[in-house]
Design an enzyme around this catalytic site. Structure first.
Site, PDB file in Angstrom:
ATOM      1  N   LYS A 175       0.906  -1.148   0.156  1.00 32.87           N
ATOM      2  CA  LYS A 175      -0.077   0.041  -0.064  1.00 32.87           C
ATOM      3  C   LYS A 175       0.881   1.107   0.000  1.00 32.87           C
ATOM      4  O   LYS A 175       2.088   1.302   0.575  1.00 32.87           O
ATOM      5  CB  LYS A 175      -0.893  -0.135   1.213  1.00 32.87           C
ATOM      6  CG  LYS A 175      -1.812  -1.124   1.316  1.00 32.87           C
ATOM      7  CD  LYS A 175      -2.439  -1.366   2.600  1.00 32.87           C
ATOM      8  CE  LYS A 175      -1.623  -1.738   3.603  1.00 32.87           C
ATOM      9  NZ  LYS A 175      -2.373  -2.201   4.654  1.00 32.87           N
ATOM     10  N   THR A 208      -7.226   7.869  10.528  1.00 33.47           N
ATOM     11  CA  THR A 208      -6.919   6.745   9.882  1.00 33.47           C
ATOM     12  C   THR A 208      -6.532   5.507  10.498  1.00 33.47           C
ATOM     13  O   THR A 208      -6.030   4.664  10.021  1.00 33.47           O
ATOM     14  CB  THR A 208      -5.583   7.198   8.907  1.00 33.47           C
ATOM     15  OG1 THR A 208      -4.546   7.383   9.825  1.00 33.47           O
ATOM     16  CG2 THR A 208      -5.788   8.476   7.915  1.00 33.47           C
ATOM     17  N   GLY A 210      -7.197   2.243  11.960  1.00 35.36           N
ATOM     18  CA  GLY A 210      -7.865   0.976  11.353  1.00 35.36           C
ATOM     19  C   GLY A 210      -7.821   0.832   9.825  1.00 35.36           C
ATOM     20  O   GLY A 210      -8.616   0.012   9.411  1.00 35.36           O
ATOM     21  N   GLY A 212      -5.464  -0.121   7.700  1.00 31.67           N
ATOM     22  CA  GLY A 212      -4.772  -1.479   7.133  1.00 31.67           C
ATOM     23  C   GLY A 212      -5.875  -2.608   7.471  1.00 31.67           C
ATOM     24  O   GLY A 212      -6.028  -3.643   6.553  1.00 31.67           O
ATOM     25  N   CYS A 213      -6.606  -2.539   8.689  1.00 32.39           N
ATOM     26  CA  CYS A 213      -7.519  -3.662   8.905  1.00 32.39           C
ATOM     27  C   CYS A 213      -8.535  -3.677   8.168  1.00 32.39           C
ATOM     28  O   CYS A 213      -8.955  -4.764   7.626  1.00 32.39           O
ATOM     29  CB  CYS A 213      -7.732  -3.578  10.405  1.00 32.39           C
ATOM     30  SG  CYS A 213      -6.454  -3.643  11.647  1.00 32.39           S
TER      31      CYS A 213
END
Length: 270
Positions: A175, A208, A210, A212-213
């Site tokens: 990412k 921001t 969470g 990635g989860c």
């Protein structure tokens, strides 16, 4: 009617923005049945992580076996696994139960800098879990930690992606949130042969927690519904962009994303 089932194996976030809570919210919004195996309980809010309490290993084993016995998932996501023993147990159970669509989100550090993976566990992640993965979803610092490659350019990202695939991953998406290109974020997907770029607008916000989860959960949900990797990544990219763009603005620190923004946007466009 076939119902897609998605399993998240991760830590609990008492603040509700990341971990198990974010994953289950995402699964629900994308119309799959969500299940969970909790590896650790964290005390946290938008200001940071105040404590991490691993679940006893027998509890992790019991949860995994209970899911396998009655509710075998179509796709599985791993998040915060915390230590070497948990990673090895999860890897063994994935093989034993024949689970194939494994999305590995290598959660290592919380937004506030608190470590969420013991240093000794990185080798277990590389040697035991990544070789079983269908797709690995690191951000740039996580890709650096896994590969040992310092990522300063897009070409560096490509080299890191190749190295993760050489470790056994079928796909890797690195990412780009930590290295925005002007007003764009570019996520890089590698399938072992070809590279694909997924571009989106950069949103300048501190909310921001969470991300990635949530991105990896959306990817898992789409795979559980039978979507191919490209389709799944496109939906996950749109889901997280809308979640960040329409942030809730709650909490005094890194606030959570908006998990219902994608479905509301979909309904409004009809």
């Amino acid at each position: 009617m076939t119902i897609g089932k998605a399993l998240t194996i991760a830590g609990s976030d008492s603040g509700g923005g990341a971990g198990i809570q974010a994953d289950l919210k995402t699964f629900q919004e994308l119309d799959v049945y969500g299940m969970s195996v909790i590896t650790a309980v964290t005390s946290q809010n938008t200001l940071g992580v105040h404590g991490v309490y691993p679940v006893p290993i027998e509890g992790v084993i019991s949860q995994l076996d209970a899911i396998a016995e009655d509710l075998s998932p179509n796709a599985v996501k791993t998040g915060m696994l915390f230590n070497q023993e948990i990673i090895q147990i999860v890897s063994n159970k994935v093989q034993k139960h024949g689970w194939e669509k494994i999305v590995v989100d290598p959660v290592m550090i919380a937004k506030g800098g608190h470590p969420l993976l013991e240093e000794s566990a990185i080798n277990a992640l590389i040697n035991d879990l990544i070789p079983l993965s269908f797709i690995v979803t690191p951000n740039i610092p996580e890709a650096e930690a896994i590969t040992g490659i310092e990522i300063k350019s897009f070409d560096d990202r490509k080299e890191a992606a190749k190295k993760i695939c050489q470790m056994g991953a079928k796909h890797v998406i690195i990412k780009g949130g930590h290295q925005p290109s002007g007003s764009e974020i570019i996520d890089l997907l590698f399938d072992g042969h070809d590279f694909y770029e997924f571009k989106g607008n950069y949103v300048n916000t501190k909310h921001t927690h969470g991300t990635g989860c949530t991105f990896s959960a959306a990817l898992t949900a789409e795979l559980a519904k039978g979507k191919d990797v490209i389709e799944a990544v496109k939906t996950a990219k749109e889901f997280i962009h809308l979640a960040v763009e329409n942030a809730l603005g709650i909490g005094g620190g890194h606030g959570p994303t908006n998990h219902w923004a994608y479905k509301r946007n979909l309904a409004a466009s009809k």
